[in-house]
Design an enzyme around this catalytic site. Sequence first.
Site, PDB file in Angstrom:
ATOM      1  N   ASP A  46       0.719  -0.999   0.190  1.00 14.56           N
ATOM      2  CA  ASP A  46       0.489   0.151  -0.222  1.00 14.56           C
ATOM      3  C   ASP A  46       1.093   1.236  -0.295  1.00 14.56           C
ATOM      4  O   ASP A  46       0.390   2.595   0.363  1.00 14.56           O
ATOM      5  CB  ASP A  46      -1.478  -0.129   1.024  1.00 14.56           C
ATOM      6  CG  ASP A  46      -0.534  -0.122   2.543  1.00 14.56           C
ATOM      7  OD1 ASP A  46       0.919  -0.339   2.432  1.00 14.56           O
ATOM      8  OD2 ASP A  46      -0.752   0.167   3.726  1.00 14.56           O
ATOM      9  N   SER A  47       2.192   0.600   0.160  1.00 10.81           N
ATOM     10  CA  SER A  47       3.126   2.329   0.124  1.00 10.81           C
ATOM     11  C   SER A  47       2.894   2.643  -1.747  1.00 10.81           C
ATOM     12  O   SER A  47       3.286   4.184  -2.175  1.00 10.81           O
ATOM     13  CB  SER A  47       4.155   2.035  -0.619  1.00 10.81           C
ATOM     14  OG  SER A  47       4.739   0.297  -1.244  1.00 10.81           O
ATOM     15  N   ASP A  85      -1.069  -5.992  -0.122  1.00 11.47           N
ATOM     16  CA  ASP A  85      -0.425  -5.606   0.657  1.00 11.47           C
ATOM     17  C   ASP A  85      -2.508  -4.762   1.347  1.00 11.47           C
ATOM     18  O   ASP A  85      -2.732  -3.636  -0.232  1.00 11.47           O
ATOM     19  CB  ASP A  85       0.004  -4.687   0.938  1.00 11.47           C
ATOM     20  CG  ASP A  85       0.107  -4.206   2.263  1.00 11.47           C
ATOM     21  OD1 ASP A  85       0.204  -4.393   3.228  1.00 11.47           O
ATOM     22  OD2 ASP A  85       1.277  -2.935   2.402  1.00 11.47           O
ATOM     23  N   LYS A 114      -1.196  -9.510   2.836  1.00 11.25           N
ATOM     24  CA  LYS A 114      -0.845  -8.451   4.092  1.00 11.25           C
ATOM     25  C   LYS A 114      -1.937  -8.033   4.951  1.00 11.25           C
ATOM     26  O   LYS A 114      -2.212  -7.014   4.402  1.00 11.25           O
ATOM     27  CB  LYS A 114       0.434  -7.766   3.614  1.00 11.25           C
ATOM     28  CG  LYS A 114       1.506  -7.937   4.999  1.00 11.25           C
ATOM     29  CD  LYS A 114       2.502  -7.235   4.461  1.00 11.25           C
ATOM     30  CE  LYS A 114       2.299  -5.636   3.988  1.00 11.25           C
ATOM     31  NZ  LYS A 114       2.361  -4.606   4.679  1.00 11.25           N
ATOM     32  N   GLU A 116      -2.270  -5.715   8.261  1.00  7.35           N
ATOM     33  CA  GLU A 116      -0.921  -4.777   9.496  1.00  7.35           C
ATOM     34  C   GLU A 116      -1.849  -5.172  11.308  1.00  7.35           C
ATOM     35  O   GLU A 116      -3.594  -5.131  10.802  1.00  7.35           O
ATOM     36  CB  GLU A 116      -1.164  -2.997   9.179  1.00  7.35           C
ATOM     37  CG  GLU A 116      -0.596  -3.259   7.601  1.00  7.35           C
ATOM     38  CD  GLU A 116       0.292  -1.412   7.968  1.00  7.35           C
ATOM     39  OE1 GLU A 116      -0.406  -0.894   8.809  1.00  7.35           O
ATOM     40  OE2 GLU A 116       0.275  -1.255   6.503  1.00  7.35           O
ATOM     41  N   GLU A 184       8.321  -4.635  10.964  1.00  8.44           N
ATOM     42  CA  GLU A 184       9.484  -2.834  10.153  1.00  8.44           C
ATOM     43  C   GLU A 184       9.170  -2.395  11.307  1.00  8.44           C
ATOM     44  O   GLU A 184       8.711  -2.445  12.742  1.00  8.44           O
ATOM     45  CB  GLU A 184       7.493  -2.202   9.870  1.00  8.44           C
ATOM     46  CG  GLU A 184       8.028  -1.614   9.138  1.00  8.44           C
ATOM     47  CD  GLU A 184       7.249  -0.254   7.583  1.00  8.44           C
ATOM     48  OE1 GLU A 184       6.450  -1.419   7.696  1.00  8.44           O
ATOM     49  OE2 GLU A 184       7.437   0.755   7.878  1.00  8.44           O
TER      50      GLU A 184
HETATM   51  O1  KIV Z   1       3.505  -1.109   1.588  1.00  9.32           O
HETATM   52  C1  KIV Z   1       4.697  -1.432   2.080  1.00  9.32           C
HETATM   53  O2  KIV Z   1       5.154  -1.231   0.614  1.00  9.32           O
HETATM   54  C2  KIV Z   1       4.780  -2.373   2.706  1.00  9.32           C
HETATM   55  C3  KIV Z   1       6.111  -3.161   2.723  1.00  9.32           C
HETATM   56  C4  KIV Z   1       7.185  -2.069   3.053  1.00  9.32           C
HETATM   57  C5  KIV Z   1       6.551  -3.671   4.193  1.00  9.32           C
HETATM   58  O3  KIV Z   1       4.066  -2.575   3.610  1.00  9.32           O
END
Ligand code: KIV
Length: 266
Positions: A46-47, A85, A114, A116, A184
Amino acid sequence: MYKKVTVKTIQKFKDENKKFSVLTAYDYSTAKYIDEAGIDVILIGDSLSMVALGYDTTHSIGIEEMRIFTGAVARGVQRALIVTDMPFLSYHTDVPSAVKNCGEMIKLGANAVKIEGFSDYILDVIRRLVETGIPVMGHLGFTPQFLNTLGGYKIQGKTKEAADEILKQAKKLEKAGVFSIVLEMVPQESAKYITENLTVPTISCGAGKYCDAQVLVSDDVFGKYSDFKPKFARKYGDMRNLIFECAKQYNDDVKSGKFPSDEEVF
Ligand code: KIV
């Protein structure tokens, strides 16, 4: 010929003490090239909210964006395990909608999701996803979707008590069925202690060298995103300047009449 990486391969890597690589991708071509380069797990992080869409935090994107980018990445990848994510609010309200949203990513080609954080509710979500056949990667330590409650980008697990708390949460995630856990911004020694006490692999995102794997955001690795570089990221290229130089040269060539040449016309 490639052999598809699965959650079983990931566990085997840990059991055989072999490090594995995780890198983010958001589009078809990048996913294709990093897959060809041998990256084991490709995360549609989600980055992308920040590095691809220009928002200030990861909170700004939703399930629609993750659908589009998951499909794009999945079409480019043959070997790597593909993990989506799950964005803010896509799994937080109730278990059935969490299963539905995560299941959609699997339908689009992801092999896992993924999510959180840690709570009794998150444990319920994980159990239900795993029962449904959706592998889950956990994410502890600094969790960007909790930025506002954590009070900023702060290192987590600094004391023995804090590391013990993360380990306690990680063990519960493991029991609920996660196949791996991202740690993280956790100090290296704390991450080592947590990693040594878990059966599933840990993936370091700024948590040092003793985790079973490393993850970075591809735009940091390629030197493409220039607004901010985390201390733990390593820049292997300078895509920002490469893009700038290519665009500048093209601009000059168009304006000076050097493009197109005789070979570039019908
Ligand atoms: O959103 C993302 O890219 C991440 C990773 C860097 C772990 O959660």
